[in-house]
Motif scaffolding. Structure first.
Motif, PDB file in Angstrom:
ATOM      1  N   ASP A   3     -39.238   5.901  -5.351  1.00  0.00           N
ATOM      2  CA  ASP A   3     -38.674   4.752  -6.053  1.00  0.00           C
ATOM      3  C   ASP A   3     -37.913   5.173  -7.312  1.00  0.00           C
ATOM      4  N   GLY A   4     -38.203   6.384  -7.797  1.00  0.00           N
ATOM      5  CA  GLY A   4     -37.469   6.913  -8.939  1.00  0.00           C
ATOM      6  C   GLY A   4     -36.214   7.661  -8.554  1.00  0.00           C
ATOM      7  N   GLY A   5     -35.905   7.699  -7.254  1.00  0.00           N
ATOM      8  CA  GLY A   5     -34.666   8.318  -6.796  1.00  0.00           C
ATOM      9  C   GLY A   5     -34.816   9.699  -6.204  1.00  0.00           C
ATOM     10  N   THR A   6     -36.047  10.168  -6.033  1.00  0.00           N
ATOM     11  CA  THR A   6     -36.294  11.499  -5.466  1.00  0.00           C
ATOM     12  C   THR A   6     -36.453  11.425  -3.958  1.00  0.00           C
ATOM     13  N   THR A   7     -35.894  12.409  -3.262  1.00  0.00           N
ATOM     14  CA  THR A   7     -36.125  12.547  -1.823  1.00  0.00           C
ATOM     15  C   THR A   7     -37.477  13.222  -1.622  1.00  0.00           C
ATOM     16  N   VAL A   8     -38.350  12.614  -0.831  1.00  0.00           N
ATOM     17  CA  VAL A   8     -39.728  13.094  -0.709  1.00  0.00           C
ATOM     18  C   VAL A   8     -40.054  13.441   0.736  1.00  0.00           C
ATOM     19  N   ARG A   9     -40.621  14.649   0.908  1.00  0.00           N
ATOM     20  CA  ARG A   9     -41.168  15.043   2.207  1.00  0.00           C
ATOM     21  C   ARG A   9     -42.653  15.319   2.020  1.00  0.00           C
ATOM     22  N   MET A  10     -43.475  14.623   2.759  1.00  0.00           N
ATOM     23  CA  MET A  10     -44.915  14.795   2.664  1.00  0.00           C
ATOM     24  C   MET A  10     -45.414  15.736   3.751  1.00  0.00           C
ATOM     25  N   TRP A  11     -46.442  16.524   3.401  1.00  0.00           N
ATOM     26  CA  TRP A  11     -47.121  17.352   4.389  1.00  0.00           C
ATOM     27  C   TRP A  11     -48.492  16.763   4.662  1.00  0.00           C
ATOM     28  N   GLY A  12     -48.830  16.655   5.952  1.00  0.00           N
ATOM     29  CA  GLY A  12     -50.148  16.191   6.345  1.00  0.00           C
ATOM     30  C   GLY A  12     -50.689  17.034   7.474  1.00  0.00           C
ATOM     31  N   ARG A  13     -51.999  17.146   7.531  1.00  0.00           N
ATOM     32  CA  ARG A  13     -52.633  17.951   8.581  1.00  0.00           C
ATOM     33  C   ARG A  13     -52.722  17.183   9.892  1.00  0.00           C
ATOM     34  N   ARG A  14     -52.890  15.842   9.799  1.00  0.00           N
ATOM     35  CA  ARG A  14     -53.081  15.034  11.001  1.00  0.00           C
ATOM     36  C   ARG A  14     -51.768  14.405  11.448  1.00  0.00           C
ATOM     37  N   GLN A  15     -51.401  14.669  12.685  1.00  0.00           N
ATOM     38  CA  GLN A  15     -50.141  14.174  13.210  1.00  0.00           C
ATOM     39  C   GLN A  15     -50.095  12.654  13.225  1.00  0.00           C
ATOM     40  N   ALA A  16     -51.241  12.019  13.451  1.00  0.00           N
ATOM     41  CA  ALA A  16     -51.257  10.554  13.514  1.00  0.00           C
ATOM     42  C   ALA A  16     -50.840   9.939  12.186  1.00  0.00           C
ATOM     43  N   VAL A  17     -51.325  10.511  11.086  1.00  0.00           N
ATOM     44  CA  VAL A  17     -50.952   9.994   9.763  1.00  0.00           C
ATOM     45  C   VAL A  17     -49.496  10.298   9.461  1.00  0.00           C
ATOM     46  N   VAL A  18     -49.050  11.482   9.822  1.00  0.00           N
ATOM     47  CA  VAL A  18     -47.637  11.846   9.639  1.00  0.00           C
ATOM     48  C   VAL A  18     -46.735  10.867  10.387  1.00  0.00           C
ATOM     49  N   ASP A  19     -47.119  10.528  11.597  1.00  0.00           N
ATOM     50  CA  ASP A  19     -46.325   9.573  12.378  1.00  0.00           C
ATOM     51  C   ASP A  19     -46.286   8.197  11.703  1.00  0.00           C
ATOM     52  N   GLN A  20     -47.405   7.774  11.140  1.00  0.00           N
ATOM     53  CA  GLN A  20     -47.433   6.495  10.428  1.00  0.00           C
ATOM     54  C   GLN A  20     -46.459   6.505   9.252  1.00  0.00           C
ATOM     55  N   ILE A  21     -46.498   7.581   8.477  1.00  0.00           N
ATOM     56  CA  ILE A  21     -45.617   7.670   7.304  1.00  0.00           C
ATOM     57  C   ILE A  21     -44.158   7.652   7.727  1.00  0.00           C
ATOM     58  N   ASN A  22     -43.842   8.365   8.781  1.00  0.00           N
ATOM     59  CA  ASN A  22     -42.461   8.364   9.264  1.00  0.00           C
ATOM     60  C   ASN A  22     -42.036   7.001   9.801  1.00  0.00           C
ATOM     61  N   ALA A  23     -43.033   6.185  10.150  1.00  0.00           N
ATOM     62  CA  ALA A  23     -42.745   4.820  10.603  1.00  0.00           C
ATOM     63  C   ALA A  23     -42.718   3.826   9.438  1.00  0.00           C
ATOM     64  N   GLY A  24     -43.016   4.325   8.205  1.00  0.00           N
ATOM     65  CA  GLY A  24     -42.841   3.472   7.035  1.00  0.00           C
ATOM     66  C   GLY A  24     -44.097   2.969   6.353  1.00  0.00           C
ATOM     67  N   SER A  25     -45.287   3.502   6.723  1.00  0.00           N
ATOM     68  CA  SER A  25     -46.518   3.076   6.052  1.00  0.00           C
ATOM     69  C   SER A  25     -47.583   4.148   6.238  1.00  0.00           C
ATOM     70  N   ASN A  26     -48.692   3.997   5.528  1.00  0.00           N
ATOM     71  CA  ASN A  26     -49.851   4.869   5.706  1.00  0.00           C
ATOM     72  C   ASN A  26     -51.059   3.964   5.895  1.00  0.00           C
TER      73      ASN A  26
END
Length: 332
Positions: A22-45
């Motif tokens: 929200d401050g204008g930074t491009t963010v890439r998150m790392w997660g161990r669980r693919q299911a959570v990563v997929d949720q984030i890529n879909a727009g939520s956690n």
């Protein structure tokens, strides 16, 4: 444009990723669980912040190198007692010139090292690049964009300023300091004090009791911090009393809630079974107590919490132990 990598997909890591985005930074998150990563890529956690949409500038991956590619800022938001093992797994992916930001609030078991010290030792990161973010940071409220302030601590004021600028959407106000020790220790100890406040509430005690624990807990934090070289002013600020109040009084606080259940007569194992998680203060209270003993600092509240959590002492016995101590001047 600033690019940040966030290691850890829990509630606070995700909320801080949203602050950066929200401050204008491009963010890439790392997660161990693919299911959570997929949720984030879909727009939520949904596992940690259900029903709260994430900013469009956040993506996620299970590949550490992909997460850190081109990152100016790397945020570490894993459980404190797993930090060293995580750095052994993916510490090599940390860029050599990025600011390394710690969101973790704990003291390592066995070594009594603060998280910044673990990052320096296990990650090979020079202290001038290590930043600590601490304050009244209840993740759900921040994810909902409710106004909050925090402290960005780094021995290098320029690096602290760079991280603060990246962490400054309209709802989140960062202040800078060079007192890494004070900010970091405040964040760790307040979790243990919140366990004590929760126990008091679980035992049916009122606001006088809880205010007394909070105030004397702040005194313990200050004594220990000053023994480690912290600036006393830090303990009266956002990272000190601000974070302490939020963690001790909010129903969103895992440490307060854990203590509440202990006060109601549940064992540590029973609370973990019901809540499916262990509060940070439960894990760190022994290492914080050892740190205090190593520096000759008296911390009776922390000592009693550790006795309940690790020695099986009843919460109701703690009250008598604390109230029966020898009388003394408040300043000592």
């Amino acid at each position: 444009m600033t690019t940040a990598a966030v290691f850890g997909t829990g509630s606070w890591g995700t909320a801080y990723a949203a602050v950066l985005a929200d401050g204008g930074t491009t963010v890439r998150m790392w997660g161990r669980r693919q299911a959570v990563v997929d949720q984030i890529n879909a727009g939520s956690n949904e596992d940690y912040l259900p029903g709260i949409p994430l900013p469009a500038g956040i993506t996620a991956t299970t590949d550490p190198a992909e997460a850190t590619d081109g990152a100016d800022i790397v945020v570490l938001a894993v459980p404190s007692q797993t930090l060293r093992a995580n750095l052994a797994d993916w510490g090599g992916a940390l860029p050599g010139d990025a600011a390394i930001v710690s969101l973790m609030k704990g003291v390592e078991l066995g070594t009594t090292k603060r998280m910044s010290e673990v990052i320096a030792e296990a990650g090979g990161v020079e202290p001038g690049r290590i930043v600590v973010v601490s304050g009244p940071n209840l993740a759900k409220e921040i994810a909902l964009k409710q106004p909050a302030a925090s402290v960005v601590a780094c021995v290098d004021e320029t690096i602290a300023g760079r991280v603060a600028e990246a962490s400054n959407p309209p709802y989140f106000r960062p202040y800078t300091t060079t007192d890494v020790v004070g900010a970091e220790l405040s964040g760790a100890v307040k979790n243990v004090i919140a366990l004590a406040v929760g126990m008091a509430e679980g035992l049916g005690m009122g606001d006088n009791s809880k205010a007394s624990i909070i105030t004397r807990g702040l005194a313990e934090t200050s004594r220990l911090g000053m023994a480690l070289g912290a600036d006393p002013v830090t303990f009266s600020g956002l990272a000190g009393v601000g974070d302490l109040i939020a963690t001790c009084m909010s129903p969103l606080s895992r440490n307060r809630t854990f203590g509440l259940n202990l006060g109601r007569g549940m064992s540590v194992e029973e609370v973990v079974a019901v809540t499916k998680q262990t509060a940070e203060g439960v894990k760190s209270c022994e290492s914080i107590l050892q740190l205090a003993h190593d520096h000759g600092v008296e911390v009776p509240i922390i000592e009693q919490v550790a006795a309940v959590v690790h020695d099986g002492r009843r919460a109701e016995d703690v009250v008598g132990a604390l109230m029966g101590r020898a009388l003394k001047n408040e300043a000592h």
